[in-house]
Design a protein around this motif. Structure first.
Motif: not given
Length: 236
Positions: A109-117
């Motif tokens: 979740t952290v990795f995807i969140h940083h990539a998207v936002y």
């Protein structure tokens, strides 16, 4: 739209429980001596309980399980009931293992969140400026208005810079109380972060209108530009 909802976290939470549900179904179908399904659910739930410790990693807190307390409780309970442990042990260990599934999905979740936002882009925190307004927070604030056109045109030109809060504080306390000038005497309101980011923010404007301090639930971030977003004051 409610920007306080972290859509990625919601999706990953559903995914976590989906994976756990899949393994629960697999174990239940595979087991010859099947317990009552509600008891299997209870055994899985109790297995979730652990002795764990917290590790701060990637701006989040991970609960890393060390001792399977729930498994031990079920073992103690089943020890006086013939055949009970054989029926429930797989579900108890599934509950314990579920903690690691949650850790994996949290990191994902952290990795995807940083990539998207991306946290290094001001547009993540200021996505809607149609109803943006500025207000004065300190007596040292000048009588200025927000240059909405400048903010809209130059929001991408703001670059992330180090937060030097101690330097700002030292400059303020080194002056006489009646001469003190607040570094960020204005606040932006009426704007919001990107939809689905789940990032609540308070946005403060620097006295020259060229710096923005983003105060979110996790940390502070400072963005700086060569162009002011303020109109009026002594510089006009």
């Amino acid at each position: 739209m409610d920007t306080s909802v972290n859509i990625i976290e919601i999706v990953m939470t559903i995914l976590s429980w989906g994976v756990i549900g899949f393994f629960f179904y697999y174990l239940y179908q595979k087991q010859e001596a099947k317990p009552k399904i509600w008891k299997a659910f209870v055994a899985t739930f109790v297995g979730l309980f652990t002795f764990s410790f917290n590790i701060p990693l990637f701006e989040t807190i991970l609960d890393v399980p060390i001792l399977p307390l729930g498994v031990w409780i079920l073992l103690w309970y089943a020890s006086s009931r013939e055949g009970a442990w054989e029926k429930y042990r797989r579900f108890a260990w599934l509950g314990f293992s579920a903690n690691f599934i949650f850790i994996a999905t949290t990191l994902l979740t952290v990795f995807i969140h940083h990539a998207v936002y991306p946290k290094s882009n001001l547009s993540t925190y200021i996505a809607n400026i149609e109803e943006v307004a500025i207000s004065q927070l300190h007596p040292s604030a000048e009588d200025v208005t927000l240059d909405q056109e400048s903010l809209e045109l130059h929001v991408s030109s703001f670059e992330k810079a180090p937060v030097t809060s101690m330097d700002w504080y030292n400059v303020m306390i080194d002056t006489e109380p009646h001469e003190r000038v607040e570094q960020f005497p204005y606040q932006l309101s009426g704007t919001s972060s990107k939809w689905g980011s789940g990032i609540p923010t308070m946005i403060y404007v620097e006295k020259d209108g060229k710096g923005l301090l983003i105060d979110s639930s996790e940390r502070q971030r400072y963005f700086r530009s060569d162009v002011t977003i303020l109109k009026g004051g002594n510089d006009e």
